[in-house]
Design a protein around this motif. Sequence first.
Motif, short mmCIF file in Angstrom:
data_model
loop_
_atom_site.label_atom_id
_atom_site.label_comp_id
_atom_site.label_asym_id
_atom_site.label_seq_id
_atom_site.Cartn_x
_atom_site.Cartn_y
_atom_site.Cartn_z
N LYS A 145 0.82 -1.20 0.00
CA LYS A 145 0.00 0.00 0.00
C LYS A 145 0.86 1.26 0.00
O LYS A 145 0.57 2.24 -0.69
CB LYS A 145 -0.92 0.00 1.23
N TYR B 179 2.32 1.81 -3.48
CA TYR B 179 1.33 2.30 -4.45
C TYR B 179 1.17 3.82 -4.40
O TYR B 179 0.74 4.44 -5.37
CB TYR B 179 -0.01 1.62 -4.20
N LEU C 173 -5.20 -5.33 -3.92
CA LEU C 173 -4.88 -4.29 -2.96
C LEU C 173 -5.07 -2.88 -3.51
O LEU C 173 -5.05 -1.91 -2.75
CB LEU C 173 -3.44 -4.47 -2.46
N HIS C 174 -5.25 -2.75 -4.82
CA HIS C 174 -5.59 -1.45 -5.39
C HIS C 174 -6.99 -1.02 -4.96
O HIS C 174 -7.31 0.18 -4.97
CB HIS C 174 -5.55 -1.51 -6.92
N SER D 285 -8.95 -2.58 1.46
CA SER D 285 -8.05 -2.30 2.57
C SER D 285 -7.13 -3.49 2.83
O SER D 285 -7.44 -4.63 2.47
CB SER D 285 -8.85 -1.98 3.84
N SER D 286 -6.00 -3.21 3.44
CA SER D 286 -5.06 -4.29 3.76
C SER D 286 -5.66 -5.25 4.78
O SER D 286 -5.31 -6.43 4.81
CB SER D 286 -3.75 -3.70 4.28
N LEU E 230 -1.16 3.22 8.15
CA LEU E 230 -1.92 3.66 6.99
C LEU E 230 -3.13 4.51 7.36
O LEU E 230 -3.78 5.07 6.48
CB LEU E 230 -2.40 2.44 6.17
N GLU F 263 -5.94 3.40 8.55
CA GLU F 263 -7.22 2.72 8.30
C GLU F 263 -8.03 2.63 9.59
O GLU F 263 -7.48 2.60 10.69
CB GLU F 263 -6.98 1.30 7.76
#
Length: 323
Positions: free
Chosen positions: A54, A57, A122-123, A126-127, A297, A299
Amino acid sequence: MEQTTISSNTTSTTSTKQRNIRSALRHKLSAHKMGLLCAFLATCLFSTKGIFIKLAYQYGVDSITLMTYRMLLSLPFYIAVFVWMLRKTPALSLPIKAQFMPVMGIGLLGYYLSSYFDLQGLHYISSQLERLVLFTYPTVVVILSWLVLGNRINRQVIGALILAYAGVFVLFYHDLGKQGEGVIIGSLLVLTACFTFACYLLLSKTKIQQLGSLVFTCIAMFGASFMIFVHFSVAHDIKDLSIPMPVFWISLWLAIGCTVIPSFLMSEGIARVGPEQASIVGGSGPVLTALMAVFLLGENFTIYHFVGMLMVIVAIVWLSVRK
């Protein structure tokens, strides 16, 4: 006097046996703890993969470029281990010649297709959802074993399967409401990765018995690397290997920290404690990924994440114990 000597010798022998037993138990417990530690460390390292992908990216790099760098940086280690094993055990040369191409094909399935679909997914998701979907691969192995090999599935296994996919659905439903239809595409891609990896596991069992886990893993990585390099050469020019320096360091971590080191740690853990207990330790994977996703991240972690994660972990541990 003679009876006293016999009694003394008997006592000495008993004491020696007791010391040997205690020493063997201590050694066994030590080996067991080391095996659990290896499996846990491998799980920790594997769990960082989605997080760092992530992060990569964010620099605009695509999945196949990331996979290419991951293999370029990790392949020398597998070549070194392969050569070392050949020198250490020359008798492996004959089975390697017989199984080299089939194992390369299996590696293409497990480490090329599975990785590609996972990184593509993963694009979109969420992870945390990615890790939870991937973590259900033992359920896919059970289903494929039933469909292809004719293995029986009892009610307890069916209950574990229902619980696992219900847990995934809880988090999927939450993310779908927040992120839209892209979650469907991403989840299907990661589920495909889960399916291809389960196929890899089923096909690899007999080959590992013939070659050993280290040699098998090395040859499988050769097959995956070859296909990844072909894919990159078709989709990109050589100049596309020029990437930002942060992405290079991320790729280095993906190669060494998320691939080479954990693969050998997990092999050692399985050798010491068995696949069942190693799988149970692996239950900490989604939890570790969730913690890193929240802190690194940004999240969210909601009640949906907690309930879904708990259901899947309980189901997979249940399946592992049943085995």
